[in-house]
Design a protein around this motif. Structure first.
Motif, PDB file in Angstrom:
ATOM      1  N   GLN A 164     -14.034  -5.493   8.651  1.00  0.00           N
ATOM      2  CA  GLN A 164     -14.527  -5.673  10.023  1.00  0.00           C
ATOM      3  C   GLN A 164     -14.186  -4.454  10.872  1.00  0.00           C
ATOM      4  O   GLN A 164     -15.015  -3.983  11.659  1.00  0.00           O
ATOM      5  CB  GLN A 164     -13.913  -6.943  10.632  1.00  0.00           C
ATOM      6  N   ALA A 165     -12.981  -3.922  10.702  1.00  0.00           N
ATOM      7  CA  ALA A 165     -12.569  -2.737  11.461  1.00  0.00           C
ATOM      8  C   ALA A 165     -13.420  -1.529  11.087  1.00  0.00           C
ATOM      9  O   ALA A 165     -13.774  -0.718  11.961  1.00  0.00           O
ATOM     10  CB  ALA A 165     -11.086  -2.448  11.214  1.00  0.00           C
ATOM     11  N   LEU A 166     -13.770  -1.408   9.830  1.00  0.00           N
ATOM     12  CA  LEU A 166     -14.647  -0.311   9.402  1.00  0.00           C
ATOM     13  C   LEU A 166     -16.012  -0.431  10.085  1.00  0.00           C
ATOM     14  O   LEU A 166     -16.559   0.565  10.584  1.00  0.00           O
ATOM     15  CB  LEU A 166     -14.798  -0.311   7.881  1.00  0.00           C
ATOM     16  N   ALA A 167     -16.534  -1.644  10.145  1.00  0.00           N
ATOM     17  CA  ALA A 167     -17.819  -1.863  10.827  1.00  0.00           C
ATOM     18  C   ALA A 167     -17.700  -1.526  12.312  1.00  0.00           C
ATOM     19  O   ALA A 167     -18.584  -0.858  12.878  1.00  0.00           O
ATOM     20  CB  ALA A 167     -18.282  -3.312  10.640  1.00  0.00           C
ATOM     21  N   PHE A 168     -16.625  -1.961  12.966  1.00  0.00           N
ATOM     22  CA  PHE A 168     -16.422  -1.648  14.376  1.00  0.00           C
ATOM     23  C   PHE A 168     -16.356  -0.137  14.589  1.00  0.00           C
ATOM     24  O   PHE A 168     -16.932   0.406  15.531  1.00  0.00           O
ATOM     25  CB  PHE A 168     -15.136  -2.288  14.910  1.00  0.00           C
ATOM     26  N   ALA A 225       2.688 -12.983   2.310  1.00  0.00           N
ATOM     27  CA  ALA A 225       1.563 -12.149   1.880  1.00  0.00           C
ATOM     28  C   ALA A 225       1.988 -10.709   1.601  1.00  0.00           C
ATOM     29  O   ALA A 225       1.233  -9.950   0.997  1.00  0.00           O
ATOM     30  CB  ALA A 225       0.466 -12.170   2.935  1.00  0.00           C
ATOM     31  N   ALA A 226       3.179 -10.344   2.039  1.00  0.00           N
ATOM     32  CA  ALA A 226       3.623  -8.955   1.891  1.00  0.00           C
ATOM     33  C   ALA A 226       3.835  -8.543   0.433  1.00  0.00           C
ATOM     34  O   ALA A 226       3.945  -7.359   0.145  1.00  0.00           O
ATOM     35  CB  ALA A 226       4.901  -8.717   2.687  1.00  0.00           C
ATOM     36  N   ASN A 227       3.864  -9.502  -0.486  1.00  0.00           N
ATOM     37  CA  ASN A 227       4.007  -9.137  -1.895  1.00  0.00           C
ATOM     38  C   ASN A 227       2.688  -9.226  -2.654  1.00  0.00           C
ATOM     39  O   ASN A 227       2.670  -9.171  -3.880  1.00  0.00           O
ATOM     40  CB  ASN A 227       5.093  -9.976  -2.574  1.00  0.00           C
ATOM     41  N   GLN A 228       1.587  -9.337  -1.926  1.00  0.00           N
ATOM     42  CA  GLN A 228       0.259  -9.387  -2.535  1.00  0.00           C
ATOM     43  C   GLN A 228      -0.334  -7.975  -2.567  1.00  0.00           C
ATOM     44  O   GLN A 228      -0.158  -7.202  -1.624  1.00  0.00           O
ATOM     45  CB  GLN A 228      -0.666 -10.306  -1.725  1.00  0.00           C
ATOM     46  N   GLY A 229      -1.063  -7.681  -3.602  1.00  0.00           N
ATOM     47  CA  GLY A 229      -1.707  -6.380  -3.695  1.00  0.00           C
ATOM     48  C   GLY A 229      -2.653  -6.120  -2.546  1.00  0.00           C
ATOM     49  O   GLY A 229      -2.748  -4.997  -2.039  1.00  0.00           O
ATOM     50  N   ALA A 230      -3.350  -7.158  -2.105  1.00  0.00           N
ATOM     51  CA  ALA A 230      -4.297  -7.005  -1.003  1.00  0.00           C
ATOM     52  C   ALA A 230      -3.601  -6.533   0.273  1.00  0.00           C
ATOM     53  O   ALA A 230      -4.192  -5.798   1.069  1.00  0.00           O
ATOM     54  CB  ALA A 230      -5.018  -8.327  -0.747  1.00  0.00           C
ATOM     55  N   PHE A 231      -2.352  -6.920   0.471  1.00  0.00           N
ATOM     56  CA  PHE A 231      -1.586  -6.503   1.642  1.00  0.00           C
ATOM     57  C   PHE A 231      -1.432  -4.986   1.643  1.00  0.00           C
ATOM     58  O   PHE A 231      -1.761  -4.304   2.616  1.00  0.00           O
ATOM     59  CB  PHE A 231      -0.214  -7.191   1.636  1.00  0.00           C
ATOM     60  N   HIS A 232      -0.962  -4.442   0.544  1.00  0.00           N
ATOM     61  CA  HIS A 232      -0.711  -3.008   0.437  1.00  0.00           C
ATOM     62  C   HIS A 232      -2.020  -2.211   0.481  1.00  0.00           C
ATOM     63  O   HIS A 232      -2.097  -1.167   1.129  1.00  0.00           O
ATOM     64  CB  HIS A 232       0.076  -2.708  -0.832  1.00  0.00           C
ATOM     65  N   GLU A 233      -3.021  -2.718  -0.190  1.00  0.00           N
ATOM     66  CA  GLU A 233      -4.314  -2.031  -0.202  1.00  0.00           C
ATOM     67  C   GLU A 233      -4.928  -2.001   1.194  1.00  0.00           C
ATOM     68  O   GLU A 233      -5.475  -0.978   1.627  1.00  0.00           O
ATOM     69  CB  GLU A 233      -5.253  -2.719  -1.179  1.00  0.00           C
ATOM     70  N   ALA A 234      -4.842  -3.112   1.916  1.00  0.00           N
ATOM     71  CA  ALA A 234      -5.418  -3.182   3.257  1.00  0.00           C
ATOM     72  C   ALA A 234      -4.700  -2.225   4.207  1.00  0.00           C
ATOM     73  O   ALA A 234      -5.357  -1.483   4.966  1.00  0.00           O
ATOM     74  CB  ALA A 234      -5.353  -4.616   3.787  1.00  0.00           C
ATOM     75  N   LEU A 235      -3.378  -2.235   4.190  1.00  0.00           N
ATOM     76  CA  LEU A 235      -2.637  -1.333   5.068  1.00  0.00           C
ATOM     77  C   LEU A 235      -2.925   0.122   4.726  1.00  0.00           C
ATOM     78  O   LEU A 235      -3.081   0.965   5.619  1.00  0.00           O
ATOM     79  CB  LEU A 235      -1.136  -1.612   4.981  1.00  0.00           C
ATOM     80  N   ASN A 236      -3.006   0.427   3.443  1.00  0.00           N
ATOM     81  CA  ASN A 236      -3.279   1.796   3.016  1.00  0.00           C
ATOM     82  C   ASN A 236      -4.655   2.262   3.498  1.00  0.00           C
ATOM     83  O   ASN A 236      -4.786   3.334   4.089  1.00  0.00           O
ATOM     84  CB  ASN A 236      -3.181   1.893   1.496  1.00  0.00           C
ATOM     85  N   LEU A 237      -5.695   1.471   3.253  1.00  0.00           N
ATOM     86  CA  LEU A 237      -7.043   1.863   3.686  1.00  0.00           C
ATOM     87  C   LEU A 237      -7.129   1.997   5.201  1.00  0.00           C
ATOM     88  O   LEU A 237      -7.752   2.932   5.715  1.00  0.00           O
ATOM     89  CB  LEU A 237      -8.078   0.856   3.197  1.00  0.00           C
ATOM     90  N   ALA A 274      -4.809   2.787   7.272  1.00  0.00           N
ATOM     91  CA  ALA A 274      -4.119   4.003   7.703  1.00  0.00           C
ATOM     92  C   ALA A 274      -4.905   5.259   7.333  1.00  0.00           C
ATOM     93  O   ALA A 274      -5.097   6.150   8.169  1.00  0.00           O
ATOM     94  CB  ALA A 274      -2.725   4.055   7.080  1.00  0.00           C
ATOM     95  N   VAL A 275      -5.378   5.326   6.103  1.00  0.00           N
ATOM     96  CA  VAL A 275      -6.117   6.508   5.648  1.00  0.00           C
ATOM     97  C   VAL A 275      -7.389   6.712   6.463  1.00  0.00           C
ATOM     98  O   VAL A 275      -7.733   7.834   6.845  1.00  0.00           O
ATOM     99  CB  VAL A 275      -6.425   6.393   4.135  1.00  0.00           C
ATOM    100  N   TRP A 276      -8.098   5.624   6.747  1.00  0.00           N
ATOM    101  CA  TRP A 276      -9.360   5.719   7.485  1.00  0.00           C
ATOM    102  C   TRP A 276      -9.179   5.589   8.999  1.00  0.00           C
ATOM    103  O   TRP A 276     -10.159   5.614   9.739  1.00  0.00           O
ATOM    104  CB  TRP A 276     -10.339   4.663   6.990  1.00  0.00           C
ATOM    105  N   LYS A 277      -7.922   5.427   9.456  1.00  0.00           N
ATOM    106  CA  LYS A 277      -7.613   5.309  10.886  1.00  0.00           C
ATOM    107  C   LYS A 277      -8.480   4.243  11.575  1.00  0.00           C
ATOM    108  O   LYS A 277      -9.175   4.500  12.557  1.00  0.00           O
ATOM    109  CB  LYS A 277      -7.762   6.655  11.577  1.00  0.00           C
ATOM    110  N   LEU A 278      -8.419   3.049  11.026  1.00  0.00           N
ATOM    111  CA  LEU A 278      -9.280   1.959  11.489  1.00  0.00           C
ATOM    112  C   LEU A 278      -8.655   1.170  12.631  1.00  0.00           C
ATOM    113  O   LEU A 278      -7.429   1.038  12.710  1.00  0.00           O
ATOM    114  CB  LEU A 278      -9.597   1.022  10.327  1.00  0.00           C
ATOM    115  N   PRO A 279      -9.486   0.587  13.492  1.00  0.00           N
ATOM    116  CA  PRO A 279      -8.995  -0.232  14.608  1.00  0.00           C
ATOM    117  C   PRO A 279      -8.654  -1.656  14.146  1.00  0.00           C
ATOM    118  O   PRO A 279      -9.403  -2.601  14.368  1.00  0.00           O
ATOM    119  CB  PRO A 279     -10.167  -0.221  15.590  1.00  0.00           C
TER     120      PRO A 279
END
Length: 178
Positions: free
Chosen positions: A129-133, A150-162, A164-169
């Motif tokens: 959603q942030a990418l679309a915005f 949720a902090a031990n789920q892969g999706a947590f780390h992947e979401a935070l990483n993307l 940050a890298v893409w500087k999303l809102p």
């Protein structure tokens, strides 16, 4: 502002207490999870009202919220229609998902609110959603809510990483719900 936040928190708590009463009303004398007007599990957010009220007080129309399996506080604070949400919880056709989703699978396209019973599921959705915005230049923010589990789920780390890298809102809100 302070009075509005307090009123929002009181409304959320009163709603949660009313849902809890209805949930337990016809599951006696022996608790039967499948019985009653609200069959199945019920995950409440009592005690977490300040988080939802405070976060959503700063959102603007068009912002999105993806919540956890304890969604009522964020749904109400974000402006989901209380009657439609209640109808959904009771499995009625006038509910948000025509009574098919129950309380852990609420979806309201009008307010851009969703939740899921899957731990950490809303994090990558919020990044999308942030990418679309960002690409549309709307100025909106995606709010992703998760519990500390949720902090031990892969999706947590992947979401935070993307994000940050893409500087999303996107705003990641982690609730400590033990």
């Amino acid at each position: 502002m302070q009075r509005d936040l307090y009123q929002q928190m009181v409304l959320i708590r009163a709603y949660e207490e009313a849902i809890l009463r209805e949930y337990h009303a016809d599951k006696k004398p022996v608790f039967d999870i499948g019985a009653g007007l609200i069959p199945g599990e019920m995950h409440l957010s009592a005690g977490q009202e300040p988080v939802a009220a405070g976060v959503c007080a700063h959102s603007i129309p068009g912002d999105s919220v993806t919540a956890t399996h304890r969604p009522h506080h964020f749904a109400l604070a974000h402006g989901v229609d209380m009657k439609a949400m209640t109808a959904e919880i009771f499995g009625r056709v006038d509910g948000l998902g025509r009574g098919r989703g129950g309380h852990m699978h609420l979806f309201d396209p009008m307010t851009k609110f969703s939740c899921s019973g899957i731990v950490g599921e809303g994090l990558p959705v919020a990044v999308g959603q942030a990418l679309a915005f960002s690409r549309r230049g709307t100025g909106n923010v995606a709010i992703a809510v998760a519990g500390e589990g949720a902090a031990n789920q892969g999706a947590f780390h992947e979401a935070l990483n993307l994000a940050a890298v893409w500087k999303l809102p996107v705003l990641f809100v982690i609730e400590d719900n033990d």
